[in-house]
Design a protein around this motif. Sequence first.
Motif, mmCIF file in Angstrom:
data_model
loop_
_atom_site.group_PDB
_atom_site.id
_atom_site.type_symbol
_atom_site.label_atom_id
_atom_site.label_comp_id
_atom_site.label_asym_id
_atom_site.label_seq_id
_atom_site.Cartn_x
_atom_site.Cartn_y
_atom_site.Cartn_z
ATOM 1 N N ASN A 160 0.843 -1.199 0.000
ATOM 2 C CA ASN A 160 0.000 0.000 0.000
ATOM 3 C C ASN A 160 0.876 1.247 0.000
ATOM 4 N N GLY A 161 0.513 2.219 -0.862
ATOM 5 C CA GLY A 161 1.256 3.463 -0.921
ATOM 6 C C GLY A 161 2.524 3.398 -1.752
ATOM 7 N N ALA A 162 2.732 2.290 -2.454
ATOM 8 C CA ALA A 162 3.973 2.128 -3.229
ATOM 9 C C ALA A 162 3.970 2.952 -4.506
ATOM 10 N N GLY A 163 2.770 3.302 -5.018
ATOM 11 C CA GLY A 163 2.681 4.076 -6.247
ATOM 12 C C GLY A 163 1.977 3.366 -7.389
ATOM 13 N N LYS A 164 1.404 2.203 -7.128
ATOM 14 C CA LYS A 164 0.749 1.428 -8.188
ATOM 15 C C LYS A 164 -0.389 2.212 -8.835
ATOM 16 N N THR A 165 -1.318 2.685 -8.025
ATOM 17 C CA THR A 165 -2.483 3.387 -8.563
ATOM 18 C C THR A 165 -2.082 4.701 -9.211
ATOM 19 N N THR A 166 -1.097 5.402 -8.645
ATOM 20 C CA THR A 166 -0.629 6.654 -9.255
ATOM 21 C C THR A 166 -0.057 6.392 -10.640
ATOM 22 N N LEU A 167 0.731 5.339 -10.791
ATOM 23 C CA LEU A 167 1.317 5.008 -12.087
ATOM 24 C C LEU A 167 0.226 4.703 -13.107
ATOM 25 N N ILE A 168 -0.745 3.911 -12.717
ATOM 26 C CA ILE A 168 -1.859 3.595 -13.617
ATOM 27 C C ILE A 168 -2.622 4.862 -13.976
ATOM 28 N N SER A 169 -2.864 5.709 -12.988
ATOM 29 C CA SER A 169 -3.632 6.932 -13.218
ATOM 30 C C SER A 169 -2.928 7.866 -14.193
ATOM 31 N N VAL A 170 -1.606 7.928 -14.121
ATOM 32 C CA VAL A 170 -0.852 8.757 -15.071
ATOM 33 C C VAL A 170 -0.979 8.188 -16.478
ATOM 34 N N ILE A 171 -0.780 6.875 -16.626
ATOM 35 C CA ILE A 171 -0.843 6.251 -17.949
ATOM 36 C C ILE A 171 -2.228 6.423 -18.564
ATOM 37 N N CYS A 172 -3.261 6.361 -17.732
ATOM 38 C CA CYS A 172 -4.640 6.470 -18.222
ATOM 39 C C CYS A 172 -5.099 7.919 -18.393
ATOM 40 N N GLY A 173 -4.248 8.888 -18.054
ATOM 41 C CA GLY A 173 -4.600 10.283 -18.264
ATOM 42 C C GLY A 173 -5.424 10.909 -17.167
ATOM 43 N N ILE A 174 -5.495 10.249 -16.010
ATOM 44 C CA ILE A 174 -6.281 10.777 -14.896
ATOM 45 C C ILE A 174 -5.449 11.733 -14.046
ATOM 46 N N VAL A 175 -4.165 11.455 -13.924
ATOM 47 C CA VAL A 175 -3.231 12.277 -13.149
ATOM 48 C C VAL A 175 -2.152 12.793 -14.094
ATOM 49 N N ASN A 176 -1.815 14.075 -13.986
ATOM 50 C CA ASN A 176 -0.768 14.650 -14.835
ATOM 51 C C ASN A 176 0.611 14.336 -14.266
ATOM 52 N N GLY A 225 -8.569 0.798 -21.546
ATOM 53 C CA GLY A 225 -9.703 0.577 -20.667
ATOM 54 C C GLY A 225 -9.201 0.470 -19.236
ATOM 55 N N LEU A 226 -9.955 1.001 -18.292
ATOM 56 C CA LEU A 226 -9.540 1.003 -16.887
ATOM 57 C C LEU A 226 -10.651 0.487 -15.995
ATOM 58 N N VAL A 227 -10.291 -0.485 -15.165
ATOM 59 C CA VAL A 227 -11.195 -0.934 -14.104
ATOM 60 C C VAL A 227 -10.593 -0.456 -12.786
ATOM 61 N N PRO A 228 -11.128 0.638 -12.201
ATOM 62 C CA PRO A 228 -10.532 1.210 -10.985
ATOM 63 C C PRO A 228 -10.874 0.389 -9.750
ATOM 64 N N GLN A 229 -10.208 0.703 -8.643
ATOM 65 C CA GLN A 229 -10.491 0.019 -7.389
ATOM 66 C C GLN A 229 -11.908 0.310 -6.906
ATOM 67 N N GLU A 230 -12.317 1.586 -7.034
ATOM 68 C CA GLU A 230 -13.607 1.998 -6.486
ATOM 69 C C GLU A 230 -14.749 1.594 -7.420
#
Length: 308
Positions: A40-56, A81-86
């Motif tokens: 948890n907190g390693a950066g997995k979701t942030t990395l995915i979010s950047v690739i998918c265009g959600i985070v700059n 395509g993205l299947v998010p955690q939430e």
Amino acid sequence: MQPIISVSNLSKTYASGFSALKDINLDIRRGEIFALLGPNGAGKTTLISVICGIVNPTSGTVLADGHDIVRDYRAARTLIGLVPQELTTDAFETVWATVSFSRGLFGKPANPAHIEKILKDLSLWDKKDSKIITLSGGMKRRVMIAKALSHEPQILFLDEPTAGVDVELRRDMWEVVRLLRETGVTIILTTHYIEEAEQMADRVGVISHGEIILVEDKAELMRKLGRKQLTLQLQQPLEQVPQALSSHGLELSEDGNELVYTYDTQGERTGITALLKDLNDAGIRFRDLQTKQSSLEEIFVNLVSERR
């Protein structure tokens, strides 16, 4: 072959000064199942979010099948395509309506046959007219996958796709993922269930504190970093490990009836051969033996522990 996703010198630092990603370099091969593991907190979701265009991103580049996710974002996002955690979807829409709407968001023309196939593949067809609010958590998770597949992406991100899903449903979803890979879809999976990565992944990447610390073919990773144990059940109990066997690092069970030899997979042949010879020379006989190999979970825990 050109990677379908290429991440170069990617960093993300928030206004607070927190560095979520630090100089990430990563290539994802076309048509593979890639498991991204990390605490948890390693950066997995942030990395995915950047690739998918959600985070700059703060710096660096990401290409999706050759399209820059910032400069050519429309073409890049159409591929993904993205299947998010939430579980985020309109609770009062029907399954059919919400999946069809997701397809329209990408500018794709209506294709009822494709939507029908997705729902049938995900065992949602009998729920097509049900409102999302009436579905179980596992079914809602399937709807999220259906939404992500509605526009026929070539790259699918699954961020903790089976969180809160029962074992039977989880295995069904694994089968769906394998079928998708057979159609040419590239799948990037993050999961806390290491069993999922062990069962499904072609390659494994480990991220810790915002840095990629390892990327390896799964089989090669387990060969190189895996440990094996050989347990010898003795004919006669021992009080202690004989001095003649001290070089093998053997452990004796509390009751003296078992000797345990731990070795890495690369030294398997020479180590076991030497051990058996020394056991014979020492007059120690055994009545049975069994081997055990470390799992991907044990390798992952060791890798992350070393980085703390």
